[in-house]
Structure formats: C-alpha cells, structure tokens
Write an enzyme that holds these catalytic residues in place. Structure first.
Site, PDB file in Angstrom:
ATOM      1  N   SER A   8      54.149  19.314  90.803  1.00 37.18           N
ATOM      2  CA  SER A   8      52.919  19.178  90.003  1.00 37.18           C
ATOM      3  C   SER A   8      53.070  18.042  88.998  1.00 37.18           C
ATOM      4  CB  SER A   8      52.625  20.483  89.266  1.00 37.18           C
ATOM      5  OG  SER A   8      51.728  20.225  88.204  1.00 37.18           O
ATOM      6  N   HIS A  33      51.368  17.982  93.888  1.00 35.46           N
ATOM      7  CA  HIS A  33      50.362  18.946  93.422  1.00 35.46           C
ATOM      8  C   HIS A  33      49.586  18.322  92.259  1.00 35.46           C
ATOM      9  CE1 HIS A  33      49.060  23.221  92.844  1.00 35.46           C
ATOM     10  NE2 HIS A  33      49.066  22.937  91.552  1.00 35.46           N
ATOM     11  N   ASP A  35      46.824  19.036  89.427  1.00 33.81           N
ATOM     12  CA  ASP A  35      46.135  20.103  88.697  1.00 33.81           C
ATOM     13  C   ASP A  35      44.886  19.560  88.019  1.00 33.81           C
ATOM     14  OD1 ASP A  35      47.662  22.535  89.025  1.00 33.81           O
ATOM     15  OD2 ASP A  35      49.302  21.454  88.056  1.00 33.81           O
ATOM     16  N   MET A  37      41.663  20.188  85.883  1.00 30.34           N
ATOM     17  CA  MET A  37      41.135  21.156  84.904  1.00 30.34           C
ATOM     18  C   MET A  37      39.953  20.513  84.178  1.00 30.34           C
ATOM     19  SD  MET A  37      44.672  22.565  83.295  1.00 30.34           S
ATOM     20  CE  MET A  37      46.145  22.825  84.315  1.00 30.34           C
ATOM     21  N   HIS A  66      44.650  21.296  93.219  1.00 26.86           N
ATOM     22  CA  HIS A  66      44.355  22.642  92.711  1.00 26.86           C
ATOM     23  C   HIS A  66      43.209  22.506  91.709  1.00 26.86           C
ATOM     24  CE1 HIS A  66      46.106  26.227  90.173  1.00 26.86           C
ATOM     25  NE2 HIS A  66      44.951  26.519  90.700  1.00 26.86           N
ATOM     26  N   MET A  68      40.909  23.799  89.109  1.00 24.96           N
ATOM     27  CA  MET A  68      40.639  24.846  88.113  1.00 24.96           C
ATOM     28  C   MET A  68      39.392  24.402  87.361  1.00 24.96           C
ATOM     29  SD  MET A  68      44.596  25.265  87.060  1.00 24.96           S
ATOM     30  CE  MET A  68      44.961  23.684  87.818  1.00 24.96           C
ATOM     31  N   GLY A 142      46.205  26.645  83.129  1.00 22.12           N
ATOM     32  CA  GLY A 142      45.787  25.833  81.975  1.00 22.12           C
ATOM     33  C   GLY A 142      46.831  24.834  81.519  1.00 22.12           C
ATOM     34  N   GLY A 145      54.657  24.425  81.810  1.00 17.60           N
ATOM     35  CA  GLY A 145      55.670  24.841  80.848  1.00 17.60           C
ATOM     36  C   GLY A 145      55.508  26.261  80.318  1.00 17.60           C
ATOM     37  N   ASP A 175      52.584  29.364  91.773  1.00 19.47           N
ATOM     38  CA  ASP A 175      52.382  28.266  90.830  1.00 19.47           C
ATOM     39  C   ASP A 175      52.427  28.800  89.402  1.00 19.47           C
ATOM     40  OD1 ASP A 175      51.557  25.971  89.524  1.00 19.47           O
ATOM     41  OD2 ASP A 175      49.528  25.946  90.373  1.00 19.47           O
ATOM     42  N   GLY A 176      53.395  28.285  88.627  1.00 19.84           N
ATOM     43  CA  GLY A 176      53.487  28.645  87.218  1.00 19.84           C
ATOM     44  C   GLY A 176      54.845  29.234  86.869  1.00 19.84           C
ATOM     45  N   SER A 198      57.308  21.468  85.225  1.00 18.35           N
ATOM     46  CA  SER A 198      58.346  21.200  84.221  1.00 18.35           C
ATOM     47  C   SER A 198      59.765  21.265  84.786  1.00 18.35           C
ATOM     48  CB  SER A 198      58.181  22.122  83.013  1.00 18.35           C
ATOM     49  OG  SER A 198      57.929  23.426  83.392  1.00 18.35           O
TER      50      SER A 198
HETATM   51  C1  DX5 Z   1      49.016  25.661  85.614  1.00 19.18           C
HETATM   52  C2  DX5 Z   1      49.053  24.693  86.773  1.00 19.18           C
HETATM   53  C3  DX5 Z   1      50.430  24.555  87.307  1.00 19.18           C
HETATM   54  C4  DX5 Z   1      51.388  23.960  86.311  1.00 19.18           C
HETATM   55  C5  DX5 Z   1      52.778  24.408  86.632  1.00 19.18           C
HETATM   56  O1  DX5 Z   1      47.713  25.884  85.220  1.00 19.18           O
HETATM   57  O2  DX5 Z   1      48.236  25.140  87.830  1.00 19.18           O
HETATM   58  O3  DX5 Z   1      50.458  23.831  88.524  1.00 19.18           O
HETATM   59  O4  DX5 Z   1      51.360  22.575  86.301  1.00 19.18           O
HETATM   60  O5  DX5 Z   1      53.631  24.011  85.594  1.00 19.18           O
HETATM   61  P1  DX5 Z   1      55.081  24.649  85.416  1.00 19.18           P
HETATM   62  O6  DX5 Z   1      55.803  24.515  86.714  1.00 19.18           O
HETATM   63  O7  DX5 Z   1      55.691  23.860  84.296  1.00 19.18           O
HETATM   64  O8  DX5 Z   1      54.845  26.099  85.042  1.00 19.18           O
HETATM   65 ZN    ZN Z   2      48.507  24.191  89.895  1.00 14.58          ZN
END
Ligand code: DX5
Ligand code: ZN
Length: 219
Positions: A8, A33, A35, A37, A66, A68, A142, A145, A175-176, A198
C-alpha cells in the site's frame, strides 16, 4: 493458492514515488495497493485516478485499488481508464453495490468487495458470485499505521469457509496492521492476499527487508 503481497503506497514517500515503487517491485511484491479516500466515507483524503495513472507509468504490477469513497459508481470509469487492475468497493453506505460490481467487470476490471471490521459476513455472501476477491479490513479504514484488530480473525476464517464453499478461486485479502507479528494469524485463518503499508515503507532497514520479513512468514 499463491500468496500475494500488495504494497500500500499510503505510507510511501510521494516525493520519490517512482523509486519507492521500483524498490517494491525489486523486493518481489506482487501488487501495488492504492488507497483511495474521499474525506466522507472515511475522514482522510488521499489519492485519485491521476495517481493511479502515474503508478501505471511506473510499473507493470497489478494496481489493486481500494475505494473507500461514497458513490464509487461515479468513479469506476475514471479508475479503469487510469489503469486500475482491481477495483475493490465497500458495501457499507452503498445501495448500488451490486450494480457497481457488475459495472467494474463490464469495464474489464477485476471486482472486489471490502468489509469494515464491524460489517458482518452476511453482507458479503450474496455478493460472492460477483467478485474475484473479498477484502476483510483488520483496522477501521482511514489511515495506515493503525493497530491490527485480533477480533477480526474469526471473521476471516468465516469468510474463508464461505469462499471454499461458493468459489475457491476467490481471493481473500486482509488489510490493516499487517506486519511480521500479525501476518501468521491471518494466514492461518485463511487469508491469501496481504496488504501492508507501514511494515513495508517504514521498515527501519528499508523496503526490501520489510517485504522479505513478511514473505518469509508466508512459507
Ligand atoms: C487503511 C488502508 C490500508 C492501509 C494499511 O484504511 O486501507 O490499506 O494503508 O496500512 P498499514 O499496513 O500501515 O496498516
Ligand atoms: Zn487498503
């Protein structure tokens, strides 16, 4: 099923995105990936189609996008044109999820459905015939980390058994908070596709080490 690591770029250094994506590729990540948002579906505001288009020029790896966002149906075409390979959308607050998943496939893109930690497996079941992957969030979406939520492990196992029953070719992505300490629990619960921001981009030694620490736990 082959185990996939999807890096990501939410934790990448955007001042040198090309170098960072190239380093991921060299380190053997399978997908990138992205993200997306919108500041409404989630509080954070991140990337749009033009970042996907930039990634598309940097790498040939699949771009695992992804979304969101509210009203993802309005963005499908732009993300497909920008070069997305996979478009994963959320059913929460989305009354047109069925039509949008069909639209993604009609555009020649791979459709996926993502569920938040509080969303029951029940919501995913009727959508399985329409998707090639299910993403189970292991944090509230969101931000990168955040801390992995172990309470979601049982749900991953439940989604995994459902997938085995309905269509074992469907990927189960998590994911997360995925890092070398948490990845084994989700692997054992049935996940086959692992998103990490992260643990890859903030590894103290570097991207290659971050990726290999994850990969070596996938066996
Ligand atoms: C969160 C995202 C994730 C995020 C993961 O809302 O969808 O893809 O970037 O980050 P880490 O791996 O740091 O939890
Ligand atoms: Zn994601």
């Amino acid at each position: 099923m082959r185990k996939i690591i999807s890096a990501s770029i939410l934790s990448a250094d955007f001042a040198c995105l090309q170098e960072q994506i190239n380093a991921c590729e060299k380190a053997g990540v399978d997908w990138i990936h992205v993200d997306v948002m919108d500041g409404h579906f989630v509080p954070n505001l991140t990337m749009g189609p033009f970042i996907v288009a930039a990634c598309r020029r940097i790498t040939n790896l699949p771009l695992d996008c992804h979304l969101m966002v509210e009203k993802p149906e309005q963005l499908v075409e732009a993300f497909v044109k920008a070069g997305s390979s996979i478009l994963t959308i959320h059913p929460e607050n989305n009354p047109t999820v069925v039509d949008t998943l069909k639209k993604i496939r009609d555009f020649g893109c791979t459709p996926g459905v993502a569920i938040n930690p509080a969303t029951p497996v029940l919501i995913v079941e009727p959508l399985l015939p329409l998707v090639d992957q299910v993403l189970v969030m292991t944090v509230n979406p969101g931000y990168s980390g955040q801390k992995f939520m172990p309470s979601v492990i049982q749900k991953i196992a439940d989604v995994s058994s459902l997938i085995q029953k309905v269509n074992p070719a469907i990927r189960l992505e998590v994911d997360g908070g995925i890092n070398p300490q948490t990845i084994t629990s989700v692997l054992n619960a049935g996940a086959d596709t692992f998103v990490s921001a992260s643990a890859i981009f903030n590894d103290p030694v570097g991207i290659a080490v971050g990726v290999s620490k994850l990969r070596e736990r996938l066996g």
